[in-house]
Motif scaffolding. Structure first.
Motif, PDB file in Angstrom:
ATOM      1  N   SER A  49       0.870  -1.174   0.000  1.00 30.29           N
ATOM      2  CA  SER A  49       0.000   0.000   0.000  1.00 30.29           C
ATOM      3  C   SER A  49       0.908   1.224   0.000  1.00 30.29           C
ATOM      4  O   SER A  49       1.545   1.526   0.995  1.00 30.29           O
ATOM      5  N   GLY A  50       0.985   1.860  -1.151  1.00 26.10           N
ATOM      6  CA  GLY A  50       1.886   3.005  -1.295  1.00 26.10           C
ATOM      7  C   GLY A  50       3.333   2.536  -1.286  1.00 26.10           C
ATOM      8  O   GLY A  50       3.742   1.723  -2.099  1.00 26.10           O
ATOM      9  N   GLN A  51       4.111   3.056  -0.352  1.00 19.55           N
ATOM     10  CA  GLN A  51       5.519   2.673  -0.238  1.00 19.55           C
ATOM     11  C   GLN A  51       5.739   1.669   0.888  1.00 19.55           C
ATOM     12  O   GLN A  51       6.867   1.330   1.203  1.00 19.55           O
ATOM     13  N   THR A  52       4.662   1.170   1.510  1.00 23.20           N
ATOM     14  CA  THR A  52       4.776   0.232   2.624  1.00 23.20           C
ATOM     15  C   THR A  52       4.361  -1.160   2.167  1.00 23.20           C
ATOM     16  O   THR A  52       3.329  -1.325   1.529  1.00 23.20           O
ATOM     17  N   ILE A  53       5.180  -2.140   2.524  1.00 23.77           N
ATOM     18  CA  ILE A  53       4.843  -3.533   2.249  1.00 23.77           C
ATOM     19  C   ILE A  53       4.661  -4.233   3.586  1.00 23.77           C
ATOM     20  O   ILE A  53       5.450  -4.038   4.513  1.00 23.77           O
ATOM     21  N   GLU A  54       3.576  -5.010   3.697  1.00 26.42           N
ATOM     22  CA  GLU A  54       3.296  -5.755   4.912  1.00 26.42           C
ATOM     23  C   GLU A  54       3.346  -7.242   4.572  1.00 26.42           C
ATOM     24  O   GLU A  54       2.640  -7.695   3.672  1.00 26.42           O
ATOM     25  N   VAL A  55       4.200  -7.977   5.282  1.00 26.97           N
ATOM     26  CA  VAL A  55       4.401  -9.400   5.023  1.00 26.97           C
ATOM     27  C   VAL A  55       3.850 -10.178   6.208  1.00 26.97           C
ATOM     28  O   VAL A  55       4.243  -9.945   7.349  1.00 26.97           O
ATOM     29  N   LYS A  56       2.901 -11.103   5.924  1.00 25.60           N
ATOM     30  CA  LYS A  56       2.316 -11.949   6.969  1.00 25.60           C
ATOM     31  C   LYS A  56       2.751 -13.376   6.733  1.00 25.60           C
ATOM     32  O   LYS A  56       2.717 -13.866   5.611  1.00 25.60           O
ATOM     33  N   GLY A  57       3.130 -14.039   7.828  1.00 21.63           N
ATOM     34  CA  GLY A  57       3.569 -15.423   7.724  1.00 21.63           C
ATOM     35  C   GLY A  57       3.243 -16.180   8.985  1.00 21.63           C
ATOM     36  O   GLY A  57       2.586 -15.666   9.896  1.00 21.63           O
ATOM     37  N   PRO A  58       3.717 -17.432   9.087  1.00 28.60           N
ATOM     38  CA  PRO A  58       3.399 -18.255  10.251  1.00 28.60           C
ATOM     39  C   PRO A  58       3.961 -17.721  11.571  1.00 28.60           C
ATOM     40  O   PRO A  58       3.392 -17.963  12.624  1.00 28.60           O
ATOM     41  N   LYS A  59       5.057 -16.969  11.537  1.00 31.49           N
ATOM     42  CA  LYS A  59       5.668 -16.473  12.775  1.00 31.49           C
ATOM     43  C   LYS A  59       5.198 -15.078  13.172  1.00 31.49           C
ATOM     44  O   LYS A  59       5.524 -14.608  14.255  1.00 31.49           O
ATOM     45  N   GLY A  60       4.478 -14.382  12.283  1.00 30.90           N
ATOM     46  CA  GLY A  60       4.001 -13.043  12.636  1.00 30.90           C
ATOM     47  C   GLY A  60       3.902 -12.138  11.433  1.00 30.90           C
ATOM     48  O   GLY A  60       3.843 -12.583  10.294  1.00 30.90           O
ATOM     49  N   THR A  61       3.897 -10.835  11.698  1.00 34.72           N
ATOM     50  CA  THR A  61       3.752  -9.823  10.653  1.00 34.72           C
ATOM     51  C   THR A  61       4.895  -8.830  10.741  1.00 34.72           C
ATOM     52  O   THR A  61       5.242  -8.365  11.826  1.00 34.72           O
TER      53      THR A  61
END
Length: 177
Positions: free
Chosen positions: A20-32
């Motif tokens: 979203s814009g210049q921010t990337i959010e990565v979600k996985g099994p250990k967290g965000t």
């Protein structure tokens, strides 16, 4: 041209990324984890991979290109496997033990050192001479390990102190009579 920046960051199964814009959010099994890139690069998620491309040919854009790709790769690695630093304690009477969220260190000082473990990092002491620091943020894991090591750095004559498991201590010879 950045050779690191050209390579897309593959997203393993169970990991999803949202830009979203210049921010990337990565979600996985250990967290965000999230990373905000500068305006010099563009982030895009295509074909289960994250690509980073520079905006323009300025020196700053080329510098940010490789760094931003590495930060995204570290976020993906952190939510997938996590990061880990192992410390080893050498010295007579030097020991460590966990009590709740406090790491108690006996390091030959006149007092016991109580190290409060910050949020987002897990510290364990499986043996009295071993400390394991784990978490999903590589920078935070490294900083906590460095802060613990700072209490008693290894000295070059006997090798006493707190050292990283893979660290080599250059030994010096003592005075001769």
């Amino acid at each position: 041209m950045s050779r690191i920046g050209k390579k897309p960051v593959d997203l393993p199964s169970g990991v999803e990324a949202k830009v979203s814009g210049q921010t990337i959010e990565v979600k996985g099994p250990k967290g965000t984890r999230s990373f905000t890139a500068t305006d010099d690069v563009t982030l895009a998620v295509e074909d289960n991979a994250v690509t980073v491309t520079p905006r323009g040919k300025s020196k700053r854009a080329r510098q940010q290109w490789g760094m931003s790709r590495t930060m995204v790769a570290n976020a993906v690695e952190g939510v997938t496997n996590g990061f880990k630093k192992e410390l080893e304690i050498n010295g007579v009477g030097y020991r460590a033990q966990m009590q709740g969220t406090t790491l108690k260190l006996s390091l030959g000082l006149s007092h016991e050192v109580n190290f409060e473990v910050p949020q987002g990092v897990t510290v364990t002491a499986p043996k009295q001479t071993q400390i394991i620091v784990e978490g999903i943020d590589e920078q935070q894991v490294g900083q906590v390990a460095a802060n613990i090591r700072e209490w008693r750095k290894p000295e070059p004559y006997k090798g006493k102190g707190i050292k990283y498991l893979d660290e080599y201590i250059f030994r010096k010879e003592g005075k001769k009579k």
